[in-house]
Design a protein around this motif. Structure first.
Motif, PDB file in Angstrom:
ATOM      1  N   UNK A   1      -3.609  -5.409   7.962  1.00  0.00           N
ATOM      2  CA  UNK A   1      -2.280  -5.467   8.577  1.00  0.00           C
ATOM      3  C   UNK A   1      -1.640  -4.094   8.405  1.00  0.00           C
ATOM      4  N   UNK A   2      -1.063  -3.562   9.470  1.00  0.00           N
ATOM      5  CA  UNK A   2      -0.515  -2.203   9.453  1.00  0.00           C
ATOM      6  C   UNK A   2       0.981  -2.228   9.722  1.00  0.00           C
ATOM      7  N   UNK A   3       1.728  -1.462   8.906  1.00  0.00           N
ATOM      8  CA  UNK A   3       3.150  -1.259   9.140  1.00  0.00           C
ATOM      9  C   UNK A   3       3.362   0.207   9.502  1.00  0.00           C
ATOM     10  N   UNK A   4       3.663   0.481  10.769  1.00  0.00           N
ATOM     11  CA  UNK A   4       3.766   1.860  11.253  1.00  0.00           C
ATOM     12  C   UNK A   4       4.939   2.602  10.637  1.00  0.00           C
ATOM     13  N   UNK A   5       6.014   1.905  10.285  1.00  0.00           N
ATOM     14  CA  UNK A   5       7.193   2.562   9.736  1.00  0.00           C
ATOM     15  C   UNK A   5       6.901   3.202   8.376  1.00  0.00           C
ATOM     16  N   UNK A   6       6.108   2.531   7.559  1.00  0.00           N
ATOM     17  CA  UNK A   6       5.805   3.049   6.217  1.00  0.00           C
ATOM     18  C   UNK A   6       4.411   3.633   6.124  1.00  0.00           C
ATOM     19  N   UNK A   7       3.614   3.507   7.208  1.00  0.00           N
ATOM     20  CA  UNK A   7       2.230   3.976   7.223  1.00  0.00           C
ATOM     21  C   UNK A   7       1.389   3.265   6.168  1.00  0.00           C
ATOM     22  N   UNK A   8       1.733   2.025   5.880  1.00  0.00           N
ATOM     23  CA  UNK A   8       1.057   1.238   4.856  1.00  0.00           C
ATOM     24  C   UNK A   8       0.132   0.218   5.505  1.00  0.00           C
ATOM     25  N   UNK A   9      -1.063   0.097   4.953  1.00  0.00           N
ATOM     26  CA  UNK A   9      -2.010  -0.935   5.356  1.00  0.00           C
ATOM     27  C   UNK A   9      -2.140  -1.945   4.227  1.00  0.00           C
ATOM     28  N   UNK A  10      -2.270  -3.212   4.590  1.00  0.00           N
ATOM     29  CA  UNK A  10      -2.618  -4.248   3.635  1.00  0.00           C
ATOM     30  C   UNK A  10      -4.002  -4.763   4.022  1.00  0.00           C
ATOM     31  N   UNK A  11      -4.959  -4.557   3.145  1.00  0.00           N
ATOM     32  CA  UNK A  11      -6.349  -4.942   3.405  1.00  0.00           C
ATOM     33  C   UNK A  11      -6.692  -6.153   2.538  1.00  0.00           C
ATOM     34  N   UNK A  12      -7.175  -7.198   3.178  1.00  0.00           N
ATOM     35  CA  UNK A  12      -7.571  -8.414   2.476  1.00  0.00           C
ATOM     36  C   UNK A  12      -9.068  -8.631   2.644  1.00  0.00           C
ATOM     37  N   UNK A  13      -9.757  -8.797   1.523  1.00  0.00           N
ATOM     38  CA  UNK A  13     -11.196  -9.072   1.533  1.00  0.00           C
ATOM     39  C   UNK A  13     -11.413 -10.455   0.923  1.00  0.00           C
ATOM     40  N   UNK A  14     -12.117 -11.309   1.648  1.00  0.00           N
ATOM     41  CA  UNK A  14     -12.423 -12.657   1.181  1.00  0.00           C
ATOM     42  C   UNK A  14     -13.935 -12.836   1.166  1.00  0.00           C
ATOM     43  N   UNK A  15     -14.460 -13.245   0.037  1.00  0.00           N
ATOM     44  CA  UNK A  15     -15.888 -13.499  -0.084  1.00  0.00           C
ATOM     45  C   UNK A  15     -16.134 -14.935  -0.489  1.00  0.00           C
ATOM     46  N   UNK A  16     -16.964 -15.643   0.272  1.00  0.00           N
ATOM     47  CA  UNK A  16     -17.272 -17.046  -0.006  1.00  0.00           C
ATOM     48  C   UNK A  16     -18.766 -17.168  -0.308  1.00  0.00           C
ATOM     49  N   UNK A  17     -19.092 -17.547  -1.536  1.00  0.00           N
ATOM     50  CA  UNK A  17     -20.500 -17.637  -1.943  1.00  0.00           C
ATOM     51  C   UNK A  17     -21.130 -18.910  -1.400  1.00  0.00           C
ATOM     52  N   UNK A  18     -22.308 -18.739  -0.804  1.00  0.00           N
ATOM     53  CA  UNK A  18     -23.068 -19.850  -0.235  1.00  0.00           C
ATOM     54  C   UNK A  18     -24.295 -20.174  -1.066  1.00  0.00           C
ATOM     55  N   UNK A  19     -24.604 -19.317  -2.035  1.00  0.00           N
ATOM     56  CA  UNK A  19     -25.718 -19.530  -2.962  1.00  0.00           C
ATOM     57  C   UNK A  19     -25.260 -19.126  -4.360  1.00  0.00           C
TER      58      UNK A  19
END
Length: 294
Positions: free
Chosen positions: A168-186
């Motif tokens: 998600x990007x906010x152009x006013x502050x030049x800030x990105x919020x990066x979300x990483x989700x990992x779901x184990x299947x084994x």
């Protein structure tokens, strides 16, 4: 609270936390500020296909590197949306061409990967595929003719987790919020680590080519720019002796482009991958790439 509300709340919190002090150099701890790091148990998901990561040792003074890049591009065409490349410009043959180069494509992160983690390739171009050890103290293959076969074989190896990335990007502050989700299947018994990289595409600049010819309008792709995590990756689920199927981790980080960097935000990508990190075993378990700016 829904995942959407969690993400929006995290983004709002990041704006409040943002200050005028920005990082201007790469740090050993990574350029991302952790906003959330949690896990939970859910229903076991169906396995996604493996995506293969190539860390490409290249340089603007490397006359054979355009051929290496061409081979990687062809592999990407053979495996659409399943082949991810990060171009490492550092050490030999990577400094700008005097009087010709407009940009310096080198990064401290790439240098640290060579010097302290993956080993320096004996020549360029070279590529490390999913961080499988190629020879003692090195993960880089210099035999370009073998690269398609290495990737083909790697595509058949099942992955123990599904990986999703959101930005998600906010152009006013030049800030990105990066979300990483990992779901184990084994189930996994080895300690797991998460690395998050920033790369940039479509940089037009000079490049040494075969026969001593300088290519003045060369299109540099996948150029490694920064990292949100440690060079060796951030540990995930480190409190667990083993990871069971259905375990899901969520990591949310705040990132803003370091001050003074002439990067095109529309051409930036975020690459996230989960890997081992125990001695020589640095094998990548799964990788994902998206545009940093949606």
């Amino acid at each position: 609270m829904t995942n959407k509300n969690i993400l929006l709340s995290s983004f709002a919190a990041s704006i409040l936390l943002f200050s005028c002090t920005e990082k201007t150099t790469l740090s050993t701890t990574g350029s991302g500020e952790i906003l959330k790091d949690t896990s939970y148990i859910a229903a076991v998901e169906s396995k996604d296909p493996r995506k293969v990561l190539a860390e490409y040792a290249t340089g603007v003074k490397c006359p054979n590197c355009p051929d290496g890049s061409k081979i990687l591009k062809e592999i990407g065409h053979d495996y659409p949306n399943r082949f991810i490349v990060a171009g490492l410009h550092a050490l030999e043959l990577s400094d700008p061409i005097k009087g010709e180069s407009k940009y310096d494509l080198r990064s401290e992160f790439a240098r640290d990967l060579f010097a302290t983690y993956l080993g320096n390739p004996v020549s360029k171009p070279a590529a490390a595929f999913d961080r499988l050890e190629e020879s003692e103290n090195s993960y880089f293959s210099t035999a370009r003719i073998k690269w398609p076969t290495i990737v083909e074989e790697r595509m058949t190896v099942t992955t123990p987790l599904n990986l999703r990335v959101n930005s998600v990007f906010n152009a006013d502050s030049n800030v990105f919020i990066v979300t990483v989700t990992g779901a184990y299947t084994s189930s996994v018994s080895k300690k797991q680590f998460l690395t998050i990289m920033i790369t940039e595409d479509s940089i037009v600049d000079v490049q040494d080519g075969a026969g001593g010819v300088i290519i003045h309008d060369y299109l540099h792709m996948h150029v490694l720019r920064d990292k949100l995590t440690q060079t060796t990756g951030d540990p995930i689920l480190s409190d667990l002796a083993s990871i069971e199927p259905g375990r899901v981790f969520v990591k949310i980080l705040k990132y803003n482009i370091p001050e003074g960097k002439e990067w095109n935000v529309d051409h930036l990508n975020v690459i996230a991958f989960v890997h081992n990190n125990a001695g020589a075993d640095k094998e990548v378990q799964q990788a994902e790439e998206i545009k940093l700016k949606p």
